[in-house]
Write an enzyme that holds these catalytic residues in place. Structure first.
Site, mmCIF file in Angstrom:
data_model
loop_
_atom_site.group_PDB
_atom_site.id
_atom_site.type_symbol
_atom_site.label_atom_id
_atom_site.label_comp_id
_atom_site.label_asym_id
_atom_site.label_seq_id
_atom_site.Cartn_x
_atom_site.Cartn_y
_atom_site.Cartn_z
ATOM 1 N N ASP A 193 -0.799 -0.186 -5.194
ATOM 2 C CA ASP A 193 -1.893 0.418 -4.466
ATOM 3 C C ASP A 193 -3.181 0.103 -5.213
ATOM 4 O O ASP A 193 -3.209 0.081 -6.453
ATOM 5 C CB ASP A 193 -1.714 1.936 -4.338
ATOM 6 C CG ASP A 193 -2.538 2.511 -3.199
ATOM 7 O OD1 ASP A 193 -2.006 2.643 -2.086
ATOM 8 O OD2 ASP A 193 -3.724 2.809 -3.424
ATOM 9 N N CYS A 219 -1.513 3.475 11.262
ATOM 10 C CA CYS A 219 -1.570 4.762 11.948
ATOM 11 C C CYS A 219 -2.748 4.786 12.907
ATOM 12 O O CYS A 219 -3.426 5.804 13.062
ATOM 13 C CB CYS A 219 -1.659 5.914 10.950
ATOM 14 S SG CYS A 219 -3.062 5.804 9.825
ATOM 15 N N CYS A 269 0.872 -1.184 0.000
ATOM 16 C CA CYS A 269 0.000 0.000 0.000
ATOM 17 C C CYS A 269 0.905 1.228 0.000
ATOM 18 O O CYS A 269 1.273 1.739 1.061
ATOM 19 C CB CYS A 269 -0.924 0.002 1.216
ATOM 20 S SG CYS A 269 -1.952 -1.477 1.357
#
Length: 638
Positions: free
Chosen positions: A373, A474, A349
């Site tokens: 991606d 994240c 990704c």
């Protein structure tokens, strides 16, 4: 007569040196003075305003007396010019000596001199002593009284403030939960953030020392419910997200985390060593008016930008590809991956290309990088950044990461920056506070499990230099991090290894009622309130076998997971599988044996079928058919 007004000449402050006594001033002043000799208020008012605009304490140095004290006479003579202005030579100065007393210098408007302000402390003390003895004038005594009153007022205000502080402390110590009526009033009216913030602090103090400061008859859950509601109103979070954060962080650390999300993270850039060095780049940016510092000892390429007189994303150095705007936390996964030269690496990704270009930088444009991606629109930024930064060993692809082992495999290393809920970057996107719920997190966790298994299958375990997978998000939720990695440990032949990062907090090995593999301590967590970077999770896996365990394909019973969920999958499932096979074969044999009650029924059904199939032809003669019932009974008897 006096001098005419010259605008170029500096205005003199005070009487002229050649002041002399003018005659006829008494006649002029008699017009304005009442018969009693005093000044009317109407005549005094404009003169007072003129005094404030003309003379003040700053330009009253001319009032300082010389050896002998000088004072203005009570009978001042003023002569007006034809234009109506007071002439400069119309001041009258007389020397007066009194027995044992002296008067202060005053101008014709009654202004006191600033001599007292320039006295030494000893002289001021002497003047105070004279005032006590009654030697000073009435004006001085009035000023002293006014000063004493102001000092008393100040002391009174300070005493009131101290009393208020003491009352506030008492209120904080005696913190009580609001009643239902008070809560209804608060919900009806707009929230008072100051009151809510103060209540959060008081509630935190009670919860930290709950046994001593709690209110009788109240439980801890009631205090926590109030705290969660107040924090949701003060920081604008959803109730679900706050409840999840309260499970992850202790209460004092939770407040720090919420406060850190209200402040943006510092702007950081990464030096592109394919084109320049960090020292040269820093000097070039400093010459353009950029205030910067090295990112830290852990990074050799990062720079922190404090402020800049030019836009950082439009400098000639940026357009030439000398640096990349990249968060500090985005550098960590590539450092944990530690790519080597001439390797085949997959970035599953890759958008927007910051990590891909950093990998190429560490590989010095050797080997091959497959930048993949699933979003074709985001690949435009990847292509642009790779061209600008001078990356020549990358291949860009647009495929679904879950189908990637079928497309291409055999990589030495794989970097998976999986899509997540983004709970670690709330400072960049405040909308995450309210638009995420449990379904979103579970949906992300399911996608992350599929991508991680595909990434593991794409790695070649027999690679001489590689065989590593770095998984990062994240997000700070356990469902998207430790839970996903623990799932991969059970489904594939991989183990966790050290990330190689010297800082960061260890991952969870237990969370609520769940128990994870003990090796999850080697994973790393990064928080905005402790490391001043975006929230991040990093795990590094080592693949030791290309074979997919067959026993892992079958669904394991829930009881086995509850008894020993953290054990190694291979050691637990093999003996269980053997027992299952033996038990399954016995059950199959027992099912094959016909039951005694059904034996006669099967035999009769077998005899009926051929009898129904035989039919006499119409052309042949019919022979007598024996009785079927008797025939069946005889066969059963035999």
């Amino acid at each position: 007569m006096g001098r005419k007004l010259d605008p170029t000449r500096k205005e003199k402050r005070g009487p002229g040196r050649k002041a002399r006594k003018q005659r006829g001033a008494e006649v002029e002043l008699a017009r304005f003075l009442p018969p009693g000799g005093g000044r009317p208020e109407e005549a005094v008012q404009p003169r007072e305003e003129k005094r404030q605009s003309g003379f003040n304490d700053d330009n009253a140095k001319w009032l300082i007396p010389a050896k002998g004290k000088k004072s203005l006479s009570k009978k001042t003579s003023v002569e007006l010019s034809s234009s109506g202005e007071v002439e400069e030579d119309s001041w009258e100065m007389e020397e007066e000596e009194e027995d044992g007393s002296s008067e202060e210098l005053m101008d014709d408007y009654g202004a006191l001199s600033s001599e007292e302000e320039e006295l030494l402390p000893i002289e001021k003390a002497a003047l105070k002593q004279k005032a006590d003895n009654g030697d000073l004038s009435e004006d001085d005594s009035e000023e002293d009284e006014v000063a004493e009153e102001t000092s008393r007022q100040k002391t009174g205000q300070e005493e009131k403030e101290d009393a208020d502080l003491q009352l506030n402390l008492e209120i904080d110590e005696e913190f009580k939960l609001p009643t239902d009526e008070q809560i209804e009033k608060e919900t009806a009216e707009p929230p008072d953030l100051h009151v809510i913030h103060q209540r959060i602090k008081s509630n935190m103090e009670v919860l930290q020392n709950f046994g001593v400061k709690r209110e009788e008859g109240r439980t801890r859950q009631e205090y926590l419910a109030l705290l969660r509601r107040d924090m949701a109103a003060y920081y604008s979070y959803s109730d679900f997200l706050l409840k999840m954060l309260m499970d992850i962080f202790p209460l004092p650390e939770l407040i720090n985390f919420l406060e850190a999300n209200e402040v943006p993270r510092p702007v950081t850039i990464r030096t592109n060593t394919l084109k320049t060095r960090r020292r040269d780049l820093a000097q070039a940016l400093i010459n353009r008016g950029v205030n910067l510092d090295p990112l830290g000892k852990w990074s050799k390429t990062g720079l922190v930008i404090y402020d800049s007189s030019v836009p950082i994303g439009a400098t000639p150095e940026y357009l030439a590809g000398h640096y990349m705007l990249q968060g500090a936390s985005s550098l960590l996964p590539v450092m944990a991956l530690a790519p080597q030269e001439n390797e085949r690496i997959l970035d599953m990704c890759c958008a927007p290309g910051g990590k891909t270009s950093y990998i190429a930088q560490l590989m010095k444009n050797t080997g091959m990088i497959l930048a993949n991606d699933s979003n074709a629109e985001r690949l435009r930024s990847v292509v642009g950044n790779l061209h600008r930064l001078g990356v020549t060993n990358a291949v860009v692809s647009n495929c679904d990461g879950r189908q990637f082992p079928k497309v291409l495999g055999g990589f030495d290393r794989v970097l998976l920056d999986a899509p997540c809920s983004g709970t670690g970057v709330i400072s960049k996107d405040p909308a995450i506070k309210t638009n995420k719920d449990e379904k979103d997190i579970l949906r992300c966790a399911h996608l992350q499990k599929e991508l991680l298994l595909s990434a593991i299958d794409s790695v070649n375990a027999t690679s001489e230099t590689g065989g590593y997978i770095v998984y990062c998000t994240c997000s700070i939720t356990v469902e998207e991090n430790e839970w996903v990695v623990d799932y991969a440990l059970k489904k594939r032949n991989v183990r966790l290894v050290a990330t190689g990062l010297d800082f960061g907090k260890e991952g969870f090995t237990r969370f609520k009622d769940r128990r994870f593999h003990p090796s999850l301590k080697s994973t790393r967590r990064f928080y905005p309130h402790t490391h001043n970077m975006d929230g991040f999770f990093i795990a590094k896996l080592k693949k030791f076998s290309n074979a997919i365990p067959k026993t892992q394909k079958d669904e394991e019973p829930a009881a086995a997971e509850a008894t020993n969920p953290s054990a190694d999958p291979e050691t637990v499932t093999e003996p269980q599988a053997k027992k299952k096979k033996l038990e399954g074969s016995k059950i199959a044999q027992e099912q094959k044996k016909p039951q005694p009650a059904l034996k006669n029924r099967h035999s009769l059904q077998g005899q009926r079928r051929p009898l129904k199939a035989v039919r006499p032809s119409p052309h042949k003669s019919h022979a007598p058919v024996p009785n079927r019932k008797k025939h069946r009974v005889k066969q059963n008897g035999q």
